[in-house]
Design a protein around this motif. Sequence first.
Motif: not given
Length: 323
Positions: A66-90
């Motif tokens: 649960q912690h890593r999933l919530m962290a990934m969501i929060q990280c995605h919310e504040k990431a810049v577009p190119n970083e968001q794209a990487i997270l979405e592909d993870y």
Amino acid sequence: EGHVREIVNYISNSIKQVKSALELDIFPTTMLIAFNSDVEQCGNNIAEIDLPDPNEGGYCYVVDGQHRLMAMIQCHEKAVPNEQAILEDYKFNCTILLNYDLWEQSKVFADVNFKQKKVNKSLYYDIYGSLPPENETGYWQNAIFIAHSLVECLNKDNDSPLFNDIKMLGTGSGVISQAFLVEAILRHIQSPRGIWYISPNIPVSDSHLNCMKLEIFAFLKTLKDHFTNIWKKEEYIIRKTTGMGALLRLMGKLHDEIKFNIDNFDEEFITTRYVEHIKPYISKLAKHPDIFEKNGDFGKTGGKGNELGLYREMLKILNLNNK
């Protein structure tokens, strides 16, 4: 929430060093996902499983992760577009608990979190810190490698004030653990406010490492010289977790007082001017050995609270509260 924040920082640092999700090797262990579904055999020992449809009242339980999933969501919310794209592909590695009821899911959770023996933290730092980073972008590993190297020097060098005093691998006859010292030193390396902070984009040089070693040795030697009467006495915590943690915080404060930069220094500066600068402070502190008494205000129990309390008491004695 604190654990989630730690993972968010870990992901944020990791993502700056990669160009694609395939390079983002951040969670080696699997998440445990539980849901109910009919299984269709497709041949060759491959099964086809339909994920529950939330529009039809379907759901998945995250049994562990649960912690890593919530962290990934929060990280995605504040990431810049190119970083968001990487997270979405993870892609998370997952183990599916198929058609487990709640009791069975709870048992798996308990087995994973309470029955598996955790690795000794000192062993973790010893293994991970013994491996130099494969490239200049391995910043987290680089910081651990540096801190681990300094702790090894403190324990092995004959002229170290903590010679043979450190419990390497968390065991042995030492008085202070390897893991604690690594983390205390990491505070000075990884934080932008740390006295040895080096940007992740700048490779650490031999000169940087030498500066760190010279400073921590000079600081601890000055302490040992002024606290000779209590340095090795069991009735005092000066070489224990609480005492050493507070003192390494003080090292940072005194470093800021003299304001030298590890990018631009020479060995003579640390062995002369730096030592001359900290001596009056350590001499004044040495007049109050009672603050390190095991039965005193800060020695009865361990923990960050007592460490911070002892550090603040030192600042008060040295009139450094407002500096």
